[in-house]
Design a protein around this motif. Structure first.
Motif, PDB file in Angstrom:
ATOM      1  N   GLN A 180       0.860  -1.185   0.000  1.00 19.54           N
ATOM      2  CA  GLN A 180       0.000   0.000   0.000  1.00 19.54           C
ATOM      3  C   GLN A 180       0.889   1.225   0.000  1.00 19.54           C
ATOM      4  O   GLN A 180       1.945   1.224   0.659  1.00 19.54           O
ATOM      5  N   ASN A 181       0.469   2.259  -0.722  1.00 19.29           N
ATOM      6  CA  ASN A 181       1.286   3.463  -0.785  1.00 19.29           C
ATOM      7  C   ASN A 181       1.461   4.081   0.592  1.00 19.29           C
ATOM      8  O   ASN A 181       0.512   4.156   1.372  1.00 19.29           O
TER       9      ASN A 181
ATOM     10  N   THR B 281       0.667   0.117  -6.578  1.00 19.05           N
ATOM     11  CA  THR B 281       1.720   0.874  -5.874  1.00 19.05           C
ATOM     12  C   THR B 281       2.957   0.958  -6.764  1.00 19.05           C
ATOM     13  O   THR B 281       3.849   1.762  -6.524  1.00 19.05           O
TER      14      THR B 281
ATOM     15  N   ALA C  39       1.154   4.225 -11.113  1.00 16.27           N
ATOM     16  CA  ALA C  39       1.685   4.708  -9.834  1.00 16.27           C
ATOM     17  C   ALA C  39       2.888   5.617 -10.051  1.00 16.27           C
ATOM     18  O   ALA C  39       3.053   6.630  -9.357  1.00 16.27           O
TER      19      ALA C  39
ATOM     20  N   ALA D 107       6.202   2.425  -0.531  1.00 15.58           N
ATOM     21  CA  ALA D 107       5.043   1.644  -0.079  1.00 15.58           C
ATOM     22  C   ALA D 107       5.353   0.882   1.196  1.00 15.58           C
ATOM     23  O   ALA D 107       6.513   0.669   1.543  1.00 15.58           O
TER      24      ALA D 107
END
Lengths: 221, 291
Positions: A5-6, A36, A41, A112
């Motif tokens: 997850q970012n 991500t 992204a 991330a």
């Protein structure tokens, strides 16, 4: 599949600090699926960095950042560019960040947090390990993971147990903190070691209910 | 009494390690410590030393307190998460303990329950910060403590024999920043090396107590050299000990320790004696060292 997850943009910017020229390196494997890594992204984070006044020197994609041969081959073409950048922001899981740190003598920053190892685990062909702690600290530790490399997962430096650079638990295993110390010294970031790291938030290890609802998560697990 | 008061008085502080037994009979331990009453400033009670299961530090500290002997409670991060650690810190305050020594702790695989889960939810720096927070009336989650907060003198450890030394010193600085007021060290056998260490940490202005472990035999010295991090017994000391007959060995060993203490005395602010079963000889060594 490694689920990432970012990190919040503010956290990434804090980690980048005063660094101006940033090389963006994205993973096109698991991280692409988690959004991500991958093209999308990369362009999002590029825009965010530029908005914050950073100069993005490259947006490079590698299929699997956990494969050091792939990383080294691809980055060989960017040698001059990398030399002129202050650091590399890596859009991947913790293994990818560690792999990049191993093949390039540059400061690396994770973009991330790795939150779950899921089922299938990317390529993962070497000795870098990620425990999906959900709070990636690899930027402060020179791209060497204190959670997996230190037998006690210490965040603020070595215990008193290492002998001749080896761990008290296994005399054939390197002391993770000695490696981190040497690495930070090499990349000129020893001041990172001097900052007190606050205790881990173990609740970050739990994949969020949003993540668990995604088809990727379901399909893989 | 807080140990820091002793340092402030300008006293050369002497502490002695006290290892609780594996079993519930405390009389022998207490009777061995009793003769040291007037010679030792505080007894440093280990927290499952070497990861070996035994009576806990807190209960033993309280028993010492009941006998009017000053305890220092050791607290490691090996066995308890932040809930357990903070709770035990409050319990220590309730039981009248004034001194805490915060350590990372050995890994469980070093001890007699190698199957145990290593906890290390906090590290030693974070533990010091957490205790400091409790002393300010807040727990780690930011919740207020009811009533008056606990007050402690906080100690920590450093290994002056570590190679490289720099990471140890950086961590020592962090421990001070987190609240450590005094330090005790791993056993010292090389006075020159220790003097160099003291020079390097002079700017930190905290009292340092040099660690003393009695060399019981040449075999023990060699074992420590091979197996204990940061301890190096030079060959001259091993030969000196090996050069006397077995009947004279205890005498020689005590003479070596007394000599080390005499040489270390001007370099640091105290000594921490880890007698490892030789509590009965501590008085003699201190007398020989004119302390």
């Amino acid at each position: 599949m490694l689920f990432t997850q970012n990190k919040p943009t503010a956290e990434v910017l804090e980690s980048l600090g005063a660094e101006k020229n940033i090389f963006l390196l994205g993973c096109n494997g698991c991280a692409e699926a988690c959004e991500t890594g991958g093209e999308k992204a990369l362009s999002t984070i590029k825009a965010e960095l530029e908005k914050a006044g950073k100069n993005v020197t490259s947006t490079t994609l590698v299929d699997f950042l956990c494969n050091k041969v792939l990383v080294a081959t691809r980055l060989a073409r960017e040698t001059d560019n990398i030399k002129q950048t202050d650091s590399i922001l890596v859009l991947s899981c913790g293994v990818g960040v560690q792999a990049v740190s191993k093949v390039v003598d540059k400061v690396v920053h994770p973009a991330a947090n790795t939150v779950s190892l899921g089922g299938l685990q990317g390529l993962w062909p070497s000795d870098e390990r990620c425990q999906a702690c959900g709070d990636c600290a690899l930027d402060y530790t020179g791209g060497i993971c204190p959670i997996t490399f230190c037998a006690k997962s210490l965040l603020n430096g070595p215990c008193g147990g290492a002998q001749d650079g080896k761990c008290e638990v296994d005399s054939e295993k390197d002391c993770g903190w000695q490696l981190i110390y040497e690495r930070l010294e090499k990349v000129g970031r020893l001041e990172n070691f001097k900052k007190i790291r606050t205790p881990r938030d173990h609740s970050k290890m739990l994949p969020s209910s949003e993540l668990r609802k995604t088809s990727f998560y379901d399909i893989e697990v | 009494m807080k140990l820091i008061e002793r340092f402030k008085q300008g006293k050369f502080v002497i502490t002695c390690e006290a290892g609780p037994p594996k079993g519930i009979e405390m009389e022998q331990m207490m009777s061995e410590l009793e003769p040291l009453r007037d010679k030792i400033d505080a007894f440093n009670v280990t927290d499952l030393q070497s990861s070996v299961m035994r009576v806990g530090s807190l209960a033993t500290c309280r028993l010492l307190k009941d006998r009017d002997l000053e305890p220092i409670m050791q607290l490691t991060c090996r066995d308890r998460n932040r809930l357990g650690l903070q709770s035990d810190v409050l319990s220590a305050a309730v039981l009248g303990i004034d001194n805490l020594l915060c350590l990372t702790g050995d890994h469980p695989t070093m001890g007699d329950h190698p199957q145990a889960m290593p906890v290390f939810d906090l590290d030693s720096v974070q533990l010091l910060s957490a205790v400091k927070g409790l002393m300010g009336g807040k727990d780690m989650a930011g919740n207020d403590l009811e009533g008056r907060p606990p007050q402690f003198c906080l100690g920590a450890v450093v290994n002056p024999g570590a190679e490289p030394l720099e990471p140890q010193i950086i961590k020592m600085e962090k421990k001070i920043q987190a609240g450590a007021e005094f330090f005790q060290t791993q056993a010292v056998y090389e006075v020159d090396k220790f003097a160099r260490f003291m020079k390097k940490v002079k700017h930190l202005k905290v009292p340092v107590m040099a660690g003393i472990i009695f060399l019981k035999s040449p075999g023990m010295a060699k074992f420590m050299n091979a197996n204990v991090a940061g301890i190096h017994v030079p060959d001259e000391l091993i030969n000196e000990l090996a050069g006397v007959g077995k009947e004279k060995r205890v005498e020689k060993s005590l003479e070596i320790s007394a000599r080390l203490i005499t040489e270390l005395k001007d370099l640091c602010q105290g000594v921490h004696i880890m007698s490892l079963g030789w509590e009965r000889h501590v008085s003699t060594v201190l007398e020989m060292a004119k302390l």
